[in-house]
Design an enzyme around this catalytic site. Structure first.
Site, PDB file in Angstrom:
ATOM      1  N   HIS A  45     -16.269   8.665  -1.296  1.00  0.00           N
ATOM      2  CA  HIS A  45     -17.240   8.225  -2.308  1.00  0.00           C
ATOM      3  C   HIS A  45     -17.512   6.731  -2.194  1.00  0.00           C
ATOM      4  O   HIS A  45     -18.562   6.230  -2.590  1.00  0.00           O
ATOM      5  CB  HIS A  45     -16.705   8.507  -3.716  1.00  0.00           C
ATOM      6  CG  HIS A  45     -16.300   9.922  -3.940  1.00  0.00           C
ATOM      7  ND1 HIS A  45     -17.200  10.962  -3.895  1.00  0.00           N
ATOM      8  CD2 HIS A  45     -15.093  10.493  -4.194  1.00  0.00           C
ATOM      9  CE1 HIS A  45     -16.559  12.100  -4.129  1.00  0.00           C
ATOM     10  NE2 HIS A  45     -15.271  11.843  -4.299  1.00  0.00           N
ATOM     11  N   HIS A  97     -13.389  -1.619  -5.326  1.00  0.00           N
ATOM     12  CA  HIS A  97     -14.259  -0.782  -4.495  1.00  0.00           C
ATOM     13  C   HIS A  97     -15.709  -1.232  -4.678  1.00  0.00           C
ATOM     14  O   HIS A  97     -16.002  -2.042  -5.558  1.00  0.00           O
ATOM     15  CB  HIS A  97     -14.099   0.695  -4.880  1.00  0.00           C
ATOM     16  CG  HIS A  97     -14.467   0.972  -6.301  1.00  0.00           C
ATOM     17  ND1 HIS A  97     -13.547   1.004  -7.320  1.00  0.00           N
ATOM     18  CD2 HIS A  97     -15.671   1.183  -6.894  1.00  0.00           C
ATOM     19  CE1 HIS A  97     -14.159   1.259  -8.459  1.00  0.00           C
ATOM     20  NE2 HIS A  97     -15.450   1.353  -8.230  1.00  0.00           N
ATOM     21  N   HIS A 103     -20.102  -0.287  -4.605  1.00  0.00           N
ATOM     22  CA  HIS A 103     -21.209   0.671  -4.746  1.00  0.00           C
ATOM     23  C   HIS A 103     -22.423   0.051  -4.057  1.00  0.00           C
ATOM     24  O   HIS A 103     -22.640  -1.146  -4.172  1.00  0.00           O
ATOM     25  CB  HIS A 103     -21.514   0.925  -6.219  1.00  0.00           C
ATOM     26  CG  HIS A 103     -20.358   1.536  -6.962  1.00  0.00           C
ATOM     27  ND1 HIS A 103     -20.180   2.898  -7.066  1.00  0.00           N
ATOM     28  CD2 HIS A 103     -19.317   0.971  -7.613  1.00  0.00           C
ATOM     29  CE1 HIS A 103     -19.076   3.144  -7.763  1.00  0.00           C
ATOM     30  NE2 HIS A 103     -18.531   1.988  -8.109  1.00  0.00           N
TER      31      HIS A 103
END
Ligand SMILES: *[C@@H]1O[C@H](CO)[C@@H](O)[C@H](O)[C@H]1NC(C)=O
Ligand SMILES: *[C@@H]1O[C@H](CO)[C@@H](O)[C@H](O)[C@H]1NC(C)=O
Length: 393
Positions: free
Chosen positions: A90, A115, A117
């Site tokens: 993801h 993380h 995006h």
């Protein structure tokens, strides 16, 4: 073939456990069979009333003076112990050592991981999760911490109120390369497929953050991926960080969401969730919109001209007042002189406002006399002009 297989799998899953599907088994995605609109069917919290991300409408935020700067703790003390970089299908996750933390919140929070995006198609094609006044940035970094004062570990904390604190950093593209981000981007080649992991040299995590940690938006929200637990205290920084176009393209095109053994390779792109309704929530700002505003050169010019006009106007008014006072002083002096001499010039005393109430007259006559006084003031001013020009340097 693949999606048909998944469909059959899901149908079987449905038939076997209709009341409560085993959420662990479900592979969610951003688009497709278990895409965003379907998340809440398998993960009920995703349909909740405090979901993230949100669109920050800056004029509707509430300035809160109690919001102090957040303080990353130990972000720069990596101790040369390697970090782990991981493609979970993801996003790319960087696990953070447990001695790193976050202060400036009502509890101490321990760092867990960070993380990213991102979108697809380069700059100005979306990519960030949060938006500001409807506008997306090109990517977004999340640094996740858990409330280690209230909860024993992140697995427990993520399901509980005030369990997590996530820093949101909006990323935009510009001219310059951001060397801090190369500490991650240079190693993506080694974890192209889902479930791959690699050790990377430790680096200063603080270098990924914006400089200004004092100006941010704060609201109560959720994980932006299933199971969407509504346990997150969000801090979205006002200042954006900049990476180069080449860096953005690396982020967008190197990773796959598919596993190494999967016959089909699927690029890991557009891994951002759509903004969610704010419902009854308020977004707080640690800064007031006005003080945080950057002025354009036109606005600066307008302000400078405005201030100059104001000063000139004020000078004119002050000069007029000074002259009026001087005139009355002069008039008073002359009156005294006239009175002390035996000359019978009886117009002058009535020009003095102080003497007027002493004279019994009809209202009409009073107004007339006042007009006369005003006229003589103007005349005296005109007469005085050349004199004052000579005396003033
Ligand atoms: C977290 O803490 C709970 C309760 O102490 C425990 O049952 C659980 O195994 C822990 N989980 C992890 C991942 O350490
Ligand atoms: C978040 O919710 C709690 C109550 O659950 C409230 O006390 C707090 O002020 C809220 N914070 C924000 C930023 O809205």
């Amino acid at each position: 073939m693949d999606s048909l297989g998944l469909f059959i799998f899901l149908m079987l899953l449905y038939l076997q456990w209709t009341p409560a599907p085993a959420t662990e088994e479900i592979t969610w995605t951003y688009t497709g069979l278990v895409g965003q609109p379907e998340w809440s069917k398998y993960f009920p919290d995703c349909g909740g009333t405090s979901q993230s991300p949100v669109d920050v409408i800056t004029t509707q935020t509430k300035y809160d003076t109690s919001l102090i700067p957040v303080t990353p703790l130990g972000y720069s003390q990596h101790g040369n112990k390697p970090f782990t970089l991981y493609n979970n299908g993801h996003t790319v996750v960087i696990e953070m050592p447990e001695w790193m933390g976050l202060g400036g919140l009502p509890w101490f929070f321990t760092a867990v991981q960070m993380h990213l995006h991102w979108g697809s198609g380069g700059p100005s094609h979306g990519g960030s999760e949060h938006t500001i006044n409807g506008l997306s940035a090109d990517a977004e970094l999340h640094v996740v911490h858990y409330n280690s004062e209230l909860y024993p570990n992140v697995s427990i904390a993520m399901t509980q109120k005030d369990g997590l604190a996530v820093l949101g950093i909006l990323i935009v593209t510009g001219e310059e390369t951001n060397p801090a981000f190369n500490n991650i981007l240079n190693y993506l080649q080694r974890i192209r497929h889902a479930d791959q992991k690699v050790s990377i040299p430790a680096f200063d995590v603080q270098s990924l953050l914006p400089k200004d940690l004092g100006r941010y938006y704060r609201y109560n929200g959720s994980l932006t991926t299933p199971p969407c637990y509504q346990s997150v205290i969000w801090t979205l920084f006002h200042e954006r960080v900049q990476i180069s176009m080449a860096q953005l393209l690396k982020m967008e095109t190197i990773l796959y969401s598919s596993k190494a053994e999967d016959p089909e390779r699927i690029l890991l792109q557009d891994n951002y969730r759509a903004t969610q309704p704010l419902k009854h929530r308020v977004i707080f700002a640690s800064f007031s919109a006005e003080s945080g505003k950057e002025l354009s050169s036109g606005e600066v010019t307008a302000i400078v001209i405005g201030v100059m006009c104001g000063c000139v106007g004020l000078a004119v008014i002050v000069r007029f007042i000074v002259k009026t006072i001087r005139f009355f002083k002069l008039l008073h002096h002359e009156t005294v002189v006239v009175n002390s001499s035996t000359s019978s010039w009886d117009v002058l005393p009535s020009n003095r406002p102080a003497t007027m109430p002493r004279i019994r007259e009809t209202e009409k006559a009073k107004v007339k006399k006042q007009d006369m006084a005003l006229n003589s003031t103007c005349e005296a001013e005109k007469k005085e002009e050349p004199l004052s020009l000579q005396t003033e340097p």
